[in-house]
Design a protein around this motif. Structure first.
Motif, PDB file in Angstrom:
ATOM      1  N   ALA A 213       2.469  -5.996  -5.873  1.00 61.60           N
ATOM      2  CA  ALA A 213       3.752  -5.286  -5.976  1.00 61.60           C
ATOM      3  C   ALA A 213       3.689  -4.170  -7.017  1.00 61.60           C
ATOM      4  N   ARG A 235       8.818   1.908  -9.411  1.00 61.24           N
ATOM      5  CA  ARG A 235       7.851   2.037  -8.326  1.00 61.24           C
ATOM      6  C   ARG A 235       7.291   0.673  -7.891  1.00 61.24           C
ATOM      7  N   TRP A 236       7.631  -0.388  -8.595  1.00 59.52           N
ATOM      8  CA  TRP A 236       7.178  -1.711  -8.174  1.00 59.52           C
ATOM      9  C   TRP A 236       7.878  -2.096  -6.874  1.00 59.52           C
ATOM     10  N   ASP A 237       7.177  -2.819  -6.030  1.00 62.70           N
ATOM     11  CA  ASP A 237       7.703  -3.220  -4.718  1.00 62.70           C
ATOM     12  C   ASP A 237       8.559  -4.484  -4.889  1.00 62.70           C
ATOM     13  N   THR A 238       9.859  -4.305  -4.911  1.00 63.28           N
ATOM     14  CA  THR A 238      10.759  -5.439  -5.155  1.00 63.28           C
ATOM     15  C   THR A 238      10.745  -6.451  -4.020  1.00 63.28           C
ATOM     16  N   ARG A 239      10.443  -5.985  -2.818  1.00 61.16           N
ATOM     17  CA  ARG A 239      10.372  -6.913  -1.681  1.00 61.16           C
ATOM     18  C   ARG A 239       9.210  -7.900  -1.866  1.00 61.16           C
TER      19      ARG A 239
END
Length: 381
Positions: A213, A235-239
């Protein structure tokens, strides 16, 4: 054509050929040829039953190879006639192949390469590109690995912990060539976690998702590394973070703690902090205590020392670091960071430069060199 779905079929087809009499090495070669044929043919002529198509073509490839070798003519006489695809039972041999490819007789490098070939369905060229070695070198490595395990038969379940270590090695290779090994490792670990319903397999999957992530924020456009504290968390992928946390919580609820669940818990605490300053370092140190208890790993102790430097101050971290072997990977870099936090920029700059000279990763070497140069530039003339 979905190449990932195509590769997912590889273990099943290898298993079918083995049950029909092919040894593992021959079955794996035949399936690779069938996969290559599928990539060529399917875009124009998609089959109604992809699995049956692969079984049929792979079996014919195996028979062709058998007939081509005079030394196998006696065996050819015993080969069964080709069954209709519909008569083949839908047996999932994926778990068997995981254990086979992670056989203790194989070196870690060979186990990784064979896993990517047999379970992942990647070609030798793709694996060679990912590891930045000549295709001939990788072909030899895979051939030796297949010879090593060709006669192995499992009367008992294999060692799942070895399989997990191999998948973690794949994940940590990251990305190079035209194959994203981190994404491939996640795909295979997701598959393994579903097959085994094991807490540690789930823990490894959660760990991979939580690390992956952060990938978009880990490097700058010029390829230089961005330390965790400086990353743009937007920019981190929260999903992926949410999925990783959900999988981890379900695994922890079973109350069978292992090292991958523990590492995932640490990664989750980093992911939960909206800013670097809000990181719960006290809890992270507690989880590192658990990890040290579970593994007694020197690397876990080193990471704990750095975390202790954040929770209790750099001097506490340096004291914990002094109890460890200075030859440990990243020991010098950790000491440099803690000395910088303590305000000793002269020692920190020297140690950053020393760590850069021994770094094995080009991006890490560049980062450490930049840190040393930055601190040296701040020294009084």
């Amino acid at each position: 054509m979905d190449e990932v779905a195509l590769r997912d079929l590889a273990p099943t087809v290898i298993g079918v050929l083995e049950r029909r009499g092919a040894d593992f090495a021959a079955a794996e070669d035949a399936v690779q040829e069938a996969l290559i044929e599928a990539v060529r043919v399917w875009p124009q002529e998609p089959p109604r039953d992809p699995r049956a198509w692969l079984i049929t073509v792979a079996w014919r490839k195996f028979l062709d190879a058998t007939r081509a070798e005079a030394a196998r003519r006696q065996r050819e006489d015993a080969v069964w006639a080709e069954p209709a695809p519909e008569s083949v039972a839908a047996v999932d041999d994926t778990l068997h192949l995981y254990f086979l490819c992670a056989h203790p007789a194989l070196s870690p490098a060979s186990a990784v390469a064979l896993t990517l070939r047999a379970v992942g369905g990647l070609t030798t060229r793709q694996i060679a590109q990912a590891y930045l070695v000549p295709e001939s070198t990788m072909a030899q490595r895979i051939s030796r690995a297949k010879r090593t395990v060709s006669d192995v038969r499992f009367d008992q379940p294999g060692d799942l912990s070895t399989v997990l270590r191999v998948l973690y090695l794949v994940f940590n290779e990251g990305y190079s060539g035209d194959v994203d090994l981190a994404a491939e490792a996640i795909r295979l670990t997701r598959q393994l976690a579903k097959l085994t319903a094991d807490e540690e397999a789930a823990g490894l999957l959660a760990l991979m998702l939580l690390h992956h992530a952060r990938r978009p924020a880990r490097t700058r456009p010029d390829g230089t590394l961005v330390p965790l504290a400086d990353q743009d968390r937007a920019r981190w992928d929260t999903r992926l973070i949410a999925e990783g946390v959900d999988i981890l919580q379900a695994a922890l609820a079973r109350d069978r703690l292992g090292e991958y669940q523990t590492q995932a818990a640490i990664a989750a605490l980093h992911a939960d902090a909206r800013t670097a300053e809000e990181t719960d370092w006290v809890q992270i140190v507690e989880w590192y205590d658990e990890l040290v208890r579970l593994t007694d790993s020197p690397i876990a102790r080193l990471n704990r020392a750095v975390a202790l430097g954040e929770s209790d101050g750099p001097q506490a971290g340096l004291a914990a670091l002094s109890d460890l072997d200075p030859a440990l990977p990243r020991h010098t870099a950790a000491a440099a960071y803690l000395h910088e936090r303590a305000g000793d920029s002269t020692t920190a700059a020297r140690l950053y430069a020393e760590a850069a000279r021994t770094a094995t990763n080009l991006a890490e070497r560049d980062h450490l060199t930049r840190q040393a140069a930055h601190l040296n530039s701040q020294q009084p003339k």
